[in-house]
Scaffold this motif. Sequence first.
Motif, PDB file in Angstrom:
ATOM      1  N   CYS A 295      39.616  55.128 -42.509  1.00  0.00           N
ATOM      2  CA  CYS A 295      40.834  54.536 -43.056  1.00  0.00           C
ATOM      3  C   CYS A 295      41.160  55.098 -44.434  1.00  0.00           C
ATOM      4  O   CYS A 295      42.291  55.467 -44.727  1.00  0.00           O
ATOM      5  N   CYS A 299      44.528  57.309 -44.909  1.00  0.00           N
ATOM      6  CA  CYS A 299      45.687  56.731 -45.588  1.00  0.00           C
ATOM      7  C   CYS A 299      46.060  57.512 -46.827  1.00  0.00           C
ATOM      8  O   CYS A 299      47.234  57.697 -47.127  1.00  0.00           O
ATOM      9  N   LYS A 302      47.686  60.660 -45.672  1.00  0.00           N
ATOM     10  CA  LYS A 302      48.798  60.380 -44.744  1.00  0.00           C
ATOM     11  C   LYS A 302      48.714  61.341 -43.563  1.00  0.00           C
ATOM     12  O   LYS A 302      49.621  62.132 -43.302  1.00  0.00           O
ATOM     13  N   GLN A 428      43.188  54.840 -35.178  1.00  0.00           N
ATOM     14  CA  GLN A 428      43.983  55.809 -35.939  1.00  0.00           C
ATOM     15  C   GLN A 428      45.217  56.222 -35.165  1.00  0.00           C
ATOM     16  O   GLN A 428      46.298  56.368 -35.732  1.00  0.00           O
ATOM     17  N   ALA A 477      48.021  51.883 -44.425  1.00  0.00           N
ATOM     18  CA  ALA A 477      48.827  53.075 -44.133  1.00  0.00           C
ATOM     19  C   ALA A 477      50.288  52.814 -44.470  1.00  0.00           C
ATOM     20  O   ALA A 477      50.974  53.658 -45.038  1.00  0.00           O
ATOM     21  N   SER A 481      52.809  54.671 -47.085  1.00  0.00           N
ATOM     22  CA  SER A 481      53.886  55.508 -46.559  1.00  0.00           C
ATOM     23  C   SER A 481      55.262  54.978 -46.908  1.00  0.00           C
ATOM     24  O   SER A 481      56.229  55.706 -46.828  1.00  0.00           O
TER      25      SER A 481
END
Lengths: 605, 196
Positions: A295, A299, A302, A428, A477, A481
């Motif tokens: 993770c 993250c 990206k 994921q 995430a 983003s």
Amino acid sequence: MFITDIRKEFYDVVTNQRVALLVAADIDAVCACKILQVLFHCDQVQYTLVPVAGWQDLSTAFLEHKEQFQYFVLLNCGANVDLLEMLQPDDDSVFFICDTHRPVDVVNVYNDSQIKLLIKQDDDLGVPSYDEIFRDDEEDGDSGNESDEGSEPSGKRRRFEEGAVERRIERQRAKREWEGRRREILFDYEQYEYHGTSAAMMLFELAWVLTKDTKDMLWWAVIGLTDQWVHDKITHMKYVTDVATMQRHVSRHNHRNEDEENSLSIDCMRISFEYDLRLTLYQHWSLYESICNSCYTSCHFKLWTLNGQKKLQEFLADMGLPLKQVRQKFHSMDMAIKGNLRDVIEESSNKYGMKDIRVQTFGVHFGFKNRFLASDMVHATAALLESTEKDDSASDNFLKALDSLSRGNLDRLHLGIDLAKKKLMAIQQTVASCICTNLIVSQGPFLYCYLMEGTPDVKLFSKPMALILLCKYLLKAFVHSTRNKRCKLLPLVMAAPKDVEKGSVIVVGIPPESETSDKKNFFGRAFEKAAESTSSRTLHDHFDTSSKIDLSSSNAALQTLRPSLRQTLGGGLLFISSAASVLEALSFCFVISCLNRFFVCCWRM
Amino acid sequence: MFCEKAIELIRELHRMSDGQLPAFNEDGLRQVLQEMEALYDQNQSDVNEAKAEGRSDLIASIKLRHCCLLRNQRCVTAYLYDRLLRIRALRWEYGSVLPANVRFHMCAEEVQWFSQYKKSLASFMRSLGGGEGLDITQDMKPPKSLYIEVRCLKDHGEFEIDDGTVILLKKNSQHFLPRWKCEQLIRQGVLEHVMS
């Protein structure tokens, strides 16, 4: 009541008795169970172990065993509800509860005879004092007497009655005030749910006090603690403090004069403190796969975007690691590269904005081939505990997970590692697809995401722990983003189909992502209120309160839940923001912590 | 060819080499005995003929039949004896009450033999230890501990142990019980010994 001397008040009491062990289905409980089993084996305490997955299982197990057992030990279940009311036991049943769920129900705290809590009292509990909650009502009896005698009035009594009526009114007013205060205090106490010290660590301390602790038990305690950290149940500060405690035990066990002549056999178990990388399962996978599926790294880079992939290639090039090496299995990597891998990665990741790529943890080493980090074991055992193979009931999985923690069952552990890899890859991919297809919508005070039935690997997410992990990664995430500043501070509610035939859906909620979180979750209360206001029948089964199961598979029913949840949360926000500044209130109530209690709601269509 | 039926009997036992008891092959045994009778009759008549008429060319066939008779006898006694040995092992394996499907495979004489064996074993065990008695069918291997951890493989209901307490054996529950009470259930497959 809280137990002060765990040896005298718990262990010596059960030593000559037969005990029923009711164990919840999470890794910490499984580790605590193993430690307690070994202690019981040492002292030949006869016991019966029953795995329980939720409140219904607990009630059933209690009903079945209450004739035969007087002493019940509950691991990671039972502290946060009024146990006596739920189970209705006989007067001679005694419950020893070692549970990480907080807040501890006040009835459990103040019951002296039947409920004994194996919890440290300085564990940040904040239990309201006795007088604020309980009150002996003598006034009622007086006023009752007076009203009875009032049916036979005499002159003297009439005068007496007037004064009595005034006194009664005064008393009732005071009582109403007290009750109002009590409601407020209880609301404050019970609104947030969080976790305390790991149960495995508590029982390891018991073993240490009895001087019966072994390295195996120490390793299980470490795994229990790491489970709390991996599943985000405790704050980073608490984790570091607990790691320091465990480190003392580890150095005590490693304190042997090992030199060339008296070296220990290679098969002996060695536990060591490691300041290791935060890449999940990297020693059992290839480095590349691990970076893509952890993770933290995924993250930050990206990795669901093309740009992210390019950045990853740059990162690897920056470290000077050839792609061929990095894609190979870790233990086949070049020794020269493996040598100072951690330092190289730390240096490079600092440049890319990942400041905490390394974390304090422990590793174990026995035999020539077997090296595991604590987080590896947590992921493997969690995958076994929630495996979705057919024909495996929850208790089968529990027993498999229990077995995998013994050193003799390495094949089971390796199976768990494989399942964990699949789970991480599924997570994921789902995260990538959710972000790319904008499945996360903002519903006002919270974010919402619904996994459709046809999503690949959606069966894996019908289990609470896996769904929470997905939820956590997805929120991280999303925060990385999105450009919307407001959305970064919102909590996330997620729904996934649980049982395709029955059409039920499991819903979880986690607090927002933040650096300084104290891991308190209010979704339990929010779900309760929302379910009440939509008058849907909810099955609150799990011991944690943030997931619920919704029996309607159509979106329509979920739609009706969302506004009511919005209302509840909006209301909650309003209440809190009136207390202090808005930001403070927001950061106080929206802290990252995973579910504490799962509410399972069943709706009929 | 002669003696083939007898070999069939032996082969049947040989196929079940793990100590299981197949059904008592009464038909096969009867056929072998019939064959033996036939051979014996033929031999008898041949011997009389040879003695009366002094035909020495019959001696070879008499010898052959005699060998066949001896072979049949050996096979049949081996068959019966091996079955008895297996039945004896059953007493040590299952205890004094045999499960119904095993008893079905034994003939009446074997059942009688089994009960007499039980009686003599019981009187021997009673006589040990200065008249107090000792159950030697327990603890066939030296035990490592008094209590063992067992896992329940199927729902067995309630189970009483020596001090009167009752345990509910439900699937997938684990228990820590005295070794001697569990051995029977482990052999029957209800419990499984968990070694950690």
